[in-house]
Design an enzyme around this catalytic site. Structure first.
Site, PDB file in Angstrom:
ATOM      1  N   HIS A  18       4.601 -60.071   3.274  1.00  0.00           N
ATOM      2  CA  HIS A  18       3.752 -61.075   3.935  1.00  0.00           C
ATOM      3  C   HIS A  18       4.616 -62.074   4.709  1.00  0.00           C
ATOM      4  CE1 HIS A  18       0.829 -60.337   0.362  1.00  0.00           C
ATOM      5  NE2 HIS A  18       0.271 -59.794   1.426  1.00  0.00           N
ATOM      6  N   LYS A  42     -11.310 -61.107 -11.387  1.00  0.00           N
ATOM      7  CA  LYS A  42     -10.791 -61.262 -12.752  1.00  0.00           C
ATOM      8  C   LYS A  42      -9.359 -60.756 -12.838  1.00  0.00           C
ATOM      9  CE  LYS A  42     -14.984 -61.123 -15.462  1.00  0.00           C
ATOM     10  NZ  LYS A  42     -16.003 -60.091 -15.520  1.00  0.00           N
ATOM     11  N   ARG A  91       0.870 -51.257   6.713  1.00  0.00           N
ATOM     12  CA  ARG A  91       2.074 -50.679   6.111  1.00  0.00           C
ATOM     13  C   ARG A  91       2.134 -49.170   6.295  1.00  0.00           C
ATOM     14  NH1 ARG A  91       0.772 -53.292   0.487  1.00  0.00           N
ATOM     15  NH2 ARG A  91      -1.163 -52.456   1.304  1.00  0.00           N
ATOM     16  N   SER A 129       0.922 -56.283  -3.262  1.00  0.00           N
ATOM     17  CA  SER A 129       0.666 -57.299  -4.292  1.00  0.00           C
ATOM     18  C   SER A 129       0.212 -56.642  -5.593  1.00  0.00           C
ATOM     19  CB  SER A 129      -0.401 -58.282  -3.821  1.00  0.00           C
ATOM     20  OG  SER A 129       0.080 -59.015  -2.733  1.00  0.00           O
TER      21      SER A 129
END
Ligand code: PNS
Length: 162
Positions: A18, A42, A91, A129
């Site tokens: 990022h 969550k 990507r 991530s």
């Protein structure tokens, strides 16, 4: 006229990939607005406020990089900001389908919205991530994939949790 772009994402956590996109975007645009999505998954590892705090610390001396957060639809946020160019990183070919759907949907929601893509630098195209979240949760070392400040904040958080 100022050339501005919105770079939206979950950034949970912010990765070196990022950061690379943001720094390259700052060379192409007068202003890069980071839109941290306040999604309440969550599965999140950092709260939206923690993500914003990290961004603010990391880019504190970069005038072109504005840190913001949004809730709800990206198309509405873009409309509110009156900046209709969205930037996303691409990507691998696996990103393509999802990105195509998002770009098309946002354009259908508001014809003014254009999404542009920046191809990930080859050094970072393997970083995601979700992969980092797994590494961290399972006690691995993600230091090569994330900025030092992210590592520090994640460590603090995990220590607190015990
Ligand atoms: O970094 P991510 O998780 O790939 O970012 C995805 C994000 C936050 C940009 C996307 O999920 C989003 O725009 N969320 C806001 C809700 C929304 O507008 N959904 C419809 C997208 S067409």
């Amino acid at each position: 006229m100022k050339k501005s772009v919105i770079y939206p994402g979950s950034f949970d956590p912010l990765t070196n990939g990022h950061v690379n996109i943001i720094e390259r975007a700052a060379r192409c645009f007068d202003e890069v607005i980071i839109g941290v999505a306040k999604n309440s998954s969550k599965n999140s590892i950092l709260t939206p406020d923690e993500r914003v705090y990290i961004f603010k610390k990391l880019f504190k001396n970069k005038k072109k990089i504005i840190i913001d957060q949004f809730e709800g639809l990206l198309a509405e946020y873009v409309n509110k900001k009156k900046i209709y160019t969205i930037l996303r990183g691409m990507r691998t070919v696996q990103d393509f389908e999802y990105e195509l759907q998002m770009a098309t949907s946002n354009n259908k929601l508001n014809k003014k919205i254009e999404t542009i893509f920046m191809v990930a630098d080859g050094n970072y195209s393997h970083i995601s991530s979700s992969l980092i979240k797994d590494i961290i949760r399972l006690g691995g070392d993600a230091s090569n994939f994330i900025p030092k400040i992210v590592e520090k904040e994640l460590r603090k958080k995990l220590l607190k949790k015990g």
